[in-house]
Design an enzyme around this catalytic site. Structure first.
Site, PDB file in Angstrom:
ATOM      1  N   SER A   7       0.846  -1.196   0.000  1.00 38.95           N
ATOM      2  CA  SER A   7       0.000   0.000   0.000  1.00 38.95           C
ATOM      3  C   SER A   7       0.879   1.243   0.000  1.00 38.95           C
ATOM      4  CB  SER A   7      -0.887  -0.022   1.244  1.00 38.95           C
ATOM      5  OG  SER A   7      -1.525   1.212   1.357  1.00 38.95           O
ATOM      6  N   HIS A  32      -0.801  -1.224  -4.544  1.00 42.54           N
ATOM      7  CA  HIS A  32      -2.123  -0.833  -4.046  1.00 42.54           C
ATOM      8  C   HIS A  32      -2.165   0.681  -3.823  1.00 42.54           C
ATOM      9  CE1 HIS A  32      -5.950  -1.679  -2.011  1.00 42.54           C
ATOM     10  NE2 HIS A  32      -5.607  -0.709  -1.169  1.00 42.54           N
ATOM     11  N   ASP A  34      -4.529   3.855  -2.700  1.00 43.88           N
ATOM     12  CA  ASP A  34      -5.755   4.292  -2.052  1.00 43.88           C
ATOM     13  C   ASP A  34      -6.145   5.664  -2.558  1.00 43.88           C
ATOM     14  OD1 ASP A  34      -6.329   2.096  -0.299  1.00 43.88           O
ATOM     15  OD2 ASP A  34      -4.524   2.644   0.812  1.00 43.88           O
ATOM     16  N   MET A  36      -8.845   8.557  -1.969  1.00 42.98           N
ATOM     17  CA  MET A  36      -9.843   8.978  -0.961  1.00 42.98           C
ATOM     18  C   MET A  36     -10.313  10.385  -1.276  1.00 42.98           C
ATOM     19  SD  MET A  36      -7.875   7.807   2.477  1.00 42.98           S
ATOM     20  CE  MET A  36      -6.898   6.300   2.567  1.00 42.98           C
ATOM     21  N   HIS A  65      -7.779   1.384  -5.371  1.00 37.56           N
ATOM     22  CA  HIS A  65      -8.873   1.212  -4.414  1.00 37.56           C
ATOM     23  C   HIS A  65      -9.599   2.548  -4.293  1.00 37.56           C
ATOM     24  CE1 HIS A  65      -9.927   0.214   0.086  1.00 37.56           C
ATOM     25  NE2 HIS A  65     -10.991   0.342  -0.668  1.00 37.56           N
ATOM     26  N   MET A  67     -11.938   4.814  -2.769  1.00 42.79           N
ATOM     27  CA  MET A  67     -12.745   5.095  -1.575  1.00 42.79           C
ATOM     28  C   MET A  67     -13.374   6.469  -1.773  1.00 42.79           C
ATOM     29  SD  MET A  67     -10.246   3.608   1.334  1.00 42.79           S
ATOM     30  CE  MET A  67      -8.803   3.701   0.308  1.00 42.79           C
ATOM     31  N   MET A 136     -12.471  -5.241   3.354  1.00 40.88           N
ATOM     32  CA  MET A 136     -11.792  -4.371   4.318  1.00 40.88           C
ATOM     33  C   MET A 136     -11.767  -5.074   5.670  1.00 40.88           C
ATOM     34  SD  MET A 136     -10.822  -1.796   2.602  1.00 40.88           S
ATOM     35  CE  MET A 136      -9.977  -1.133   4.027  1.00 40.88           C
ATOM     36  N   ASP A 175      -7.546  -6.010   3.189  1.00 37.05           N
ATOM     37  CA  ASP A 175      -6.948  -4.683   3.327  1.00 37.05           C
ATOM     38  C   ASP A 175      -7.190  -4.142   4.728  1.00 37.05           C
ATOM     39  OD1 ASP A 175      -5.986  -2.127   2.977  1.00 37.05           O
ATOM     40  OD2 ASP A 175      -7.370  -1.580   1.367  1.00 37.05           O
TER      41      ASP A 175
HETATM   42  C1  DX5 Z   1      -7.092   1.476   3.929  1.00 35.21           C
HETATM   43  C2  DX5 Z   1      -5.614   1.368   3.600  1.00 35.21           C
HETATM   44  C3  DX5 Z   1      -4.929   0.810   4.798  1.00 35.21           C
HETATM   45  C4  DX5 Z   1      -3.457   0.670   4.852  1.00 35.21           C
HETATM   46  C5  DX5 Z   1      -2.982  -0.712   5.083  1.00 35.21           C
HETATM   47  O1  DX5 Z   1      -7.750   2.538   3.709  1.00 35.21           O
HETATM   48  O2  DX5 Z   1      -5.453   0.625   2.412  1.00 35.21           O
HETATM   49  O3  DX5 Z   1      -5.585  -0.314   5.183  1.00 35.21           O
HETATM   50  O4  DX5 Z   1      -2.705   1.345   3.973  1.00 35.21           O
HETATM   51  O5  DX5 Z   1      -1.954  -0.675   5.962  1.00 35.21           O
HETATM   52  P1  DX5 Z   1      -1.938  -0.994   7.540  1.00 35.21           P
HETATM   53  O6  DX5 Z   1      -1.016  -2.155   7.653  1.00 35.21           O
HETATM   54  O7  DX5 Z   1      -1.363   0.245   8.174  1.00 35.21           O
HETATM   55  O8  DX5 Z   1      -3.328  -1.269   8.004  1.00 35.21           O
HETATM   56 ZN    ZN Z   2      -6.828   0.150   0.286  1.00 35.03          ZN
END
Ligand code: DX5
Ligand code: ZN
Length: 221
Positions: A7, A32, A34, A36, A65, A67, A136, A175
């Site tokens: 991530s 990965h 994210d 947001m 991903h 969000m 999740m 995740d």
């Molecule tokens: C969710 C993200 C997190 C993160 C994963 O929004 O995708 O879950 O980066 O890393 P850790 O290990 O910090 O939960």
């Molecule tokens: Zn994610």
């Protein structure tokens, strides 16, 4: 075969390109990312330009991903490439099947994501439209949170549902707090792709290379 999806949210943002090159060399399977919007989750993260630059430094498929609220209106901004993985939350789009079909139209792999509190029945009718399900295991929005424990049983129930309905090829990605300790339990429950953040490969101990090797090994035990 497991897939490791580091991530980027947990990487060192002062040298993002170098971090991705390291992940590339250490054998990551997906990157990965994210996205947001400050609405679907209480945080803001990676936008279209940064994602474009990441594509310039790696050939590893991106695992985007989303969000965000109404992802169907935003997918076109991302220049999604064939072979990439794109997850949209069942909670975020009114016409989920249409949104997944739009992802398939780019030649990408559609994935449906579910928050910890969202029941599996939400995806029963789109299983023909997805390559994978992103479960999740924390409430999305931030790195460094604790596992929501009941999500472990949910992985098992989802695997059963997929197998029972003839969707053996649909894989489960997890995740959130995918730590060296939690990951083998997730694996045994049926997860095959792992979003690795601060809990494992970007943790305080060891280099990215060492941690990816350690992660893969922990799954063999
Ligand atoms: C969710 C993200 C997190 C993160 C994963 O929004 O995708 O879950 O980066 O890393 P850790 O290990 O910090 O939960
Ligand atoms: Zn994610």
């Amino acid at each position: 075969m497991i897939k490791i999806a580091p991530s980027i949210l947990s990487a060192d943002f002062s040298k993002l390109g170098e971090e991705v090159i390291k992940l590339n060399d250490a054998g990551a399977d997906f990157i990965h990312i994210d996205v947001m919007d400050g609405e679907f989750v209480p945080n803001l993260m990676l936008g279209t330009e940064s994602i474009k630059h990441l594509r310039e430094v790696t050939d590893i498929p991106l695992d985007i991903h989303m969000m965000v609220e109404k992802p169907e209106e935003k997918l076109d901004w991302f220049d999604i490439q064939p072979g990439e993985y794109v997850s949209v939350h069942a909670e975020s789009t009114r016409h989920l099947q249409r949104t997944l079909a739009k992802i398939a139209d780019y030649g990408a792999h559609p994935m449906v994501a579910l928050n910890p509190a969202t029941p599996l029945c939400m995806l029963e009718d789109v299983l023909d439209d997805v390559s994978g399900v992103l479960l999740m295991t924390v409430n999305p929005g931030f790195a460094g949170q604790k596992l929501v424990p009941q999500t472990l049983g949910k992985i098992t129930r989802l695997r059963e549902l997929l197998d029972k309905t003839g969707h053996e090829e649909v894989f489960i990605e997890v995740d959130g707090n995918v730590s060296f300790e939690n990951a083998p339990k997730m694996y045994h429950a049926g997860a095959r792709a792992f979003v690795c953040g601060t809990s494992s490969i970007f943790g305080k101990n060891g280099s990215i290379e060492e941690n990816i090797a350690k992660f893969k090994k922990s799954m063999e035990e």
